[in-house]
Motif scaffolding. Structure first.
Motif, mmCIF file in Angstrom:
data_model
loop_
_atom_site.group_PDB
_atom_site.id
_atom_site.type_symbol
_atom_site.label_atom_id
_atom_site.label_comp_id
_atom_site.label_asym_id
_atom_site.label_seq_id
_atom_site.Cartn_x
_atom_site.Cartn_y
_atom_site.Cartn_z
ATOM 1 N N THR A 1 0.840 -1.197 0.000
ATOM 2 C CA THR A 1 0.000 0.000 0.000
ATOM 3 C C THR A 1 0.873 1.245 0.000
ATOM 4 O O THR A 1 1.795 1.375 0.809
ATOM 5 C CB THR A 1 -0.911 0.013 1.238
ATOM 6 N N LYS A 2 0.569 2.147 -0.928
ATOM 7 C CA LYS A 2 1.334 3.398 -1.000
ATOM 8 C C LYS A 2 0.837 4.359 0.066
ATOM 9 O O LYS A 2 -0.366 4.581 0.208
ATOM 10 C CB LYS A 2 1.161 4.035 -2.386
ATOM 11 N N THR A 3 1.759 4.917 0.838
ATOM 12 C CA THR A 3 1.363 5.863 1.881
ATOM 13 C C THR A 3 1.247 7.280 1.328
ATOM 14 O O THR A 3 0.626 8.130 1.940
ATOM 15 C CB THR A 3 2.366 5.861 3.033
ATOM 16 N N THR A 4 1.848 7.504 0.177
ATOM 17 C CA THR A 4 1.638 8.776 -0.524
ATOM 18 C C THR A 4 1.070 8.429 -1.888
ATOM 19 O O THR A 4 1.489 7.461 -2.515
ATOM 20 C CB THR A 4 2.962 9.565 -0.696
ATOM 21 N N ASN A 5 0.133 9.215 -2.337
ATOM 22 C CA ASN A 5 -0.545 8.917 -3.586
ATOM 23 C C ASN A 5 -0.337 10.040 -4.596
ATOM 24 O O ASN A 5 -1.163 10.292 -5.456
ATOM 25 C CB ASN A 5 -2.045 8.730 -3.322
ATOM 26 N N ASP A 6 0.806 10.722 -4.448
ATOM 27 C CA ASP A 6 1.095 11.824 -5.358
ATOM 28 C C ASP A 6 1.459 11.279 -6.733
ATOM 29 O O ASP A 6 2.093 10.235 -6.853
ATOM 30 C CB ASP A 6 2.264 12.668 -4.836
ATOM 31 N N TYR A 7 1.075 12.020 -7.764
ATOM 32 C CA TYR A 7 1.491 11.642 -9.108
ATOM 33 C C TYR A 7 3.004 11.799 -9.210
ATOM 34 O O TYR A 7 3.573 12.818 -8.827
ATOM 35 C CB TYR A 7 0.793 12.523 -10.141
ATOM 36 N N GLY A 8 3.639 10.769 -9.714
ATOM 37 C CA GLY A 8 5.077 10.817 -9.925
ATOM 38 C C GLY A 8 5.895 10.327 -8.757
ATOM 39 O O GLY A 8 7.090 10.102 -8.890
ATOM 40 N N ARG A 9 5.295 10.118 -7.574
ATOM 41 C CA ARG A 9 6.073 9.662 -6.426
ATOM 42 C C ARG A 9 5.180 8.849 -5.470
ATOM 43 O O ARG A 9 4.062 9.237 -5.180
ATOM 44 C CB ARG A 9 6.674 10.842 -5.660
ATOM 45 N N SER A 10 5.725 7.736 -5.007
ATOM 46 C CA SER A 10 5.013 6.902 -4.043
ATOM 47 C C SER A 10 5.999 6.378 -3.007
ATOM 48 O O SER A 10 7.179 6.162 -3.300
ATOM 49 C CB SER A 10 4.323 5.721 -4.728
#
Length: 206
Positions: A112-121
């Protein structure tokens, strides 16, 4: 005469102590004749894989013998037999009925990704704690809503890093080399274009 009685009393005391220190206590049948029977208990093995339960009968104070063959579960690794949350020690004398359950570790886990920003996880280390000391490969899928987009990105895990290859196409897949999982190590994936979205990150045991 008094000396003989003292010797007899000493011998009787020793025999009493030996009897009380015995590990196995026999239970009287209660049917006369002085016959005795050792109590028995059951040890139940639940493989948690669809197989039937296996039951063993063990005399009180003795140890149960592990099953000859370890259970098998597709896409999982067998970790051992557990009594509740603790791994069972087969050198433990049985004093009551015991229910053991197989513990499994998935060969592939979706993180599970804790950050869901485009371009960075980012994936936190806690998600991989069960795999510490084991080796396997990360697989990352990335997507962008653009045709023939030239893109690159990098996965970092501790001192290890591997980059996506540049090239055309709006989907990218990265499979790492074998990496050893270490405690307290986060994973990050960074894409050079911020409109790239990380679809999934998985880890598969070697």
């Amino acid at each position: 005469m008094k000396r003989t009685l003292k010797v007899f009393a000493c011998v009787l005391s020793v025999l009493t102590l030996v009897s009380l220190s015995s590990c196995n206590f026999a239970l009287s049948t209660g049917h006369g004749g002085g016959s005795e029977r050792t109590q028995s208990f059951t040890v139940e093995f639940d493989s948690d894989n669809g197989d039937e339960l296996i039951t063993r009968t063990v005399r009180e104070g003795q140890c149960v013998v592990p099953l000859e063959n370890e259970p098998v579960k597709e896409n999982y690794v067998f970790l051992g037999w557990y009594d509740g949350n603790e791994e069972f020690n087969f050198d433990t004398p049985i004093r009551s009925n015991v229910s053991l359950k197989a513990k499994w570790l998935a060969r592939t886990v979706t993180l599970t990704k804790t950050t869901n920003d485009y371009g960075r996880s980012t994936v936190t280390a806690s998600q991989l704690e069960a795999y510490v000391g084991r080796t396997g490969k990360f697989r990352i899928g990335a997507w962008v809503n653009a045709i023939n987009a030239s893109i690159s990105g990098t996965l970092r895990y501790g001192t290890y890093s591997k980059s996506f290859g540049s090239g055309s196409g709006n989907t990218k897949t990265l499979i790492t080399d074998s990496v050893e999982i270490t405690s307290g190590t986060d994973l990050t994936v960074s894409m050079e274009r911020t409109d790239y979205y990380i679809q999934y990150i998985t880890f598969t045991l070697d």
